[in-house]
Design an enzyme around this catalytic site. Structure first.
Site, PDB file in Angstrom:
ATOM      1  N   ARG A  57       4.372  11.993   0.915  1.00 11.38           N
ATOM      2  CA  ARG A  57       3.640  13.242   0.740  1.00 11.38           C
ATOM      3  C   ARG A  57       3.128  13.766   2.076  1.00 11.38           C
ATOM      4  O   ARG A  57       2.964  13.030   3.032  1.00 11.38           O
ATOM      5  CB  ARG A  57       2.459  13.032  -0.213  1.00 11.38           C
ATOM      6  N   LYS A 199       2.796  15.271  -8.008  1.00 14.72           N
ATOM      7  CA  LYS A 199       1.381  15.202  -7.659  1.00 14.72           C
ATOM      8  C   LYS A 199       0.703  16.574  -7.633  1.00 14.72           C
ATOM      9  O   LYS A 199      -0.513  16.671  -7.809  1.00 14.72           O
ATOM     10  CB  LYS A 199       1.218  14.511  -6.300  1.00 14.72           C
ATOM     11  N   HIS A 218      -6.479   8.852 -11.851  1.00 11.25           N
ATOM     12  CA  HIS A 218      -5.313   8.326 -11.133  1.00 11.25           C
ATOM     13  C   HIS A 218      -5.218   6.845 -11.488  1.00 11.25           C
ATOM     14  O   HIS A 218      -5.735   5.984 -10.769  1.00 11.25           O
ATOM     15  CB  HIS A 218      -5.511   8.532  -9.629  1.00 11.25           C
ATOM     16  N   SER A 236      -1.489   4.314  -4.223  1.00 12.52           N
ATOM     17  CA  SER A 236      -0.093   3.898  -4.158  1.00 12.52           C
ATOM     18  C   SER A 236       0.037   2.585  -3.392  1.00 12.52           C
ATOM     19  O   SER A 236      -0.566   2.404  -2.334  1.00 12.52           O
ATOM     20  CB  SER A 236       0.725   4.989  -3.464  1.00 12.52           C
ATOM     21  N   LYS A 240      -0.532  -0.546  -9.364  1.00 13.96           N
ATOM     22  CA  LYS A 240      -0.730   0.166 -10.637  1.00 13.96           C
ATOM     23  C   LYS A 240       0.502   0.077 -11.541  1.00 13.96           C
ATOM     24  O   LYS A 240       0.412  -0.274 -12.710  1.00 13.96           O
ATOM     25  CB  LYS A 240      -1.020   1.652 -10.395  1.00 13.96           C
ATOM     26  N   THR A 241       1.653   0.440 -10.978  1.00 10.65           N
ATOM     27  CA  THR A 241       2.886   0.464 -11.763  1.00 10.65           C
ATOM     28  C   THR A 241       3.326  -0.949 -12.134  1.00 10.65           C
ATOM     29  O   THR A 241       3.661  -1.234 -13.290  1.00 10.65           O
ATOM     30  CB  THR A 241       4.005   1.180 -10.982  1.00 10.65           C
ATOM     31  N   ASP A 255       0.653   6.126 -13.980  1.00  4.04           N
ATOM     32  CA  ASP A 255       0.016   6.783 -12.834  1.00  4.04           C
ATOM     33  C   ASP A 255      -1.082   7.790 -13.154  1.00  4.04           C
ATOM     34  O   ASP A 255      -2.041   7.892 -12.410  1.00  4.04           O
ATOM     35  CB  ASP A 255       1.101   7.479 -12.000  1.00  4.04           C
ATOM     36  N   ARG A 321      11.587   4.680  -3.736  1.00  2.00           N
ATOM     37  CA  ARG A 321      11.058   4.980  -5.071  1.00  2.00           C
ATOM     38  C   ARG A 321      12.148   4.999  -6.132  1.00  2.00           C
ATOM     39  O   ARG A 321      13.307   5.276  -5.847  1.00  2.00           O
ATOM     40  CB  ARG A 321      10.386   6.364  -5.058  1.00  2.00           C
TER      41      ARG A 321
END
Length: 469
Positions: A57, A199, A218, A236, A240-241, A255, A321
């Site tokens: 990003r 996002k 988030h 990130s 989390k994932t 997410d 990703r």
């Protein structure tokens, strides 16, 4: 054509001279992407796209249009940089002209939000087929019968190859992510990185949902066999994932979620997992998705002979990703909704080896850590980050917040009180010393700690109060 919409593109200021492809399904989008040389297919069928030079990003290129209706709501500053309405109009006009002159455009009509009460109807328009396959993976697809009359209440104009003129358009570079909350429009250009498409809508939800008394978060979320919902907050690269994709629990989402009077709901219909060093042993469910047609792999490196992914190869970026639909995870919650959470886990990748592996937080500590949002930025997620850097990101997602962080914190505190949720701090970072000296926590150890707290074993375990923290 049944998937074409009665609301044409003229409301977006578009009158395309080329062909417009409405709501193509995955096989059609990937056929178009291959025909247009937008990427290539890996072994087993996933589509591979490279987004250089932007492989993460660009937070310094995000702007919010400063206009009367939302001006007093927005927490202006480094995150929400103001753009003057006049500059926005210049940029919008030039993007419309640019898109109108292209030989092809792809349109996808999608929902953001699994709860019909709070969801947004979003229209994405882009010159790239693979980017529209990406948003089709990431968001919630309407029924085929709903497409002819789909009425968008938010629109995204995507021009990845268009470069802004900073002096003319009021940007900082050729790259831009511009939100106009009053006109409900997002402009994205100068970057092919697909994460911006996802996002930007999350940022929008972070504005509109608190106005309706819903906490936007988030976080990832899953649910056990007994209906015990758990939330996993973290930036990130903190897990989390990975930790929410648990073969013993149903995945709600990886997410972005809302917490309303009825419980938790996912904003999305897919997952966007980091896959650097991915292996079938450590993350079997996520690895399996990377061997499936329909998955998009971003910035991975392929073996030139076998077309297999070299998951350990960081030569393009560490921020590799995979984008895949939620149903690719065997144990997922199809409705994208569940009850109020019993456990809330704050994930932090501590780069200094100071935080304990797991800690139970009081209400006051929970709100303190939520507001401070300490972690280390992991290499690759943002441009220019080469090794972990200590950072503080309010609500574990400051770069996506629109209101002042205290608004989200106060809402979380109220919900913790109402539903008597347990809050935990789990360090997925370094132990035995800082980065370069100690070692990163083994995933297996972290999983064991998370399973213990979800089972309730740690709720009654003996604890000692840390005098420092």
């Amino acid at each position: 054509m049944a998937r074409e919409n009665s609301n044409d593109l003229s409301k977006l200021g578009l009158s395309p001279r080329g062909k417009v492809h409405w709501n193509l399904i995955a096989p059609e989008l990937f056929q178009a992407a291959a025909r247009r040389n937008e990427g290539e297919f890996a072994d087993m069928g996933p589509f591979v796209a490279v987004t250089t030079p932007h492989t993460g990003r660009s937070p310094n290129d995000k702007f919010v249009v400063r206009e009367a209706r939302s001006e007093s709501d927005v927490d202006w500053g480094k995150v929400n940089q103001p753009m003057l309405p006049g500059k926005y109009k210049l940029l919008l006009h030039d993007i419309q002209s640019y898109l109108n002159d292209l030989p092809e455009l792809f349109v996808q009509d999608l929902y953001c939000g699994a709860d019909p009460t709070y969801r947004l109807s979003v229209r994405y328009t882009s010159p790239n087929a693979w980017h529209m396959a990406f948003v089709r993976n990431m968001f919630i697809r309407p029924e085929l019968t709903d497409l002819p009359t789909f009425a968008p209440n938010f629109t995204v104009l995507h021009a990845p190859e268009f470069q802004a003129d900073p002096q003319h358009h009021g940007t900082k570079s050729g790259t831009f992510i511009v939100l106009n909350l009053a006109e409900r429009t997002i402009l994205i250009g100068g970057t092919r990185y697909a994460g911006e498409l996802k996002k930007a809508m999350f940022t929008v939800m972070n504005y509109f949902l608190p106005k309706e008394g819903v906490l936007s978060m988030h976080c990832s979320a899953n649910v056990g066999r007994d209906g015990d919902t758990a939330l996993f907050f973290g930036l990130s690269g903190t897990g989390k994932t990975t930790l929410s994709a648990d073969p013993n629990r149903g995945l709600i989402g990886d997410d972005e979620h809302g917490w309303c009077d009825d419980g938790i709901f996912n904003f999305e219909g897919g997952c966007y997992a980091k896959v650097i060093n991915l292996s079938p042993e450590s993350e079997p469910d996520i690895y399996r998705t990377t061997q499936m047609f329909g998955t998009i792999l971003e910035n991975v490196v392929l073996d030139p002979l076998t077309r297999r992914v070299r998951f350990e190869d960081q030569s393009i970026t560490e921020n590799t990703r995979a984008s895949y639909p939620l149903p690719y995870i065997p144990k997922h919650v199809a409705a994208g909704r569940a009850g109020h959470p019993k456990n809330i886990v704050f994930l932090t990748a501590d780069a200094f080896g100071v935080l304990p592996p797991v800690a139970k937080l009081t209400r006051e500590q929970a709100l303190y850590y939520f507001l401070s949002g300490y972690t280390a930025k992991v290499a690759g997620t943002e441009r220019g980050v080469k090794e972990p850097q200590a950072t503080f990101s309010s609500c574990f997602g400051a770069v996506f917040l629109v209101w002042h962080p205290t608004k989200y914190s106060e809402m979380l505190g109220t919900l913790i009180d109402e539903h008597e949720a347990h809050v935990w701090l789990v360090n997925t970072g370094w132990s035995g010393g800082p980065f370069g000296v100690g070692k990163r926590m083994k995933l297996g150890h972290t999983r064991a700690m998370v399973h213990a707290l979800l089972r309730g074993d740690l709720a009654t375990a003996k604890t000692e109060t840390d005098p420092v923290f």
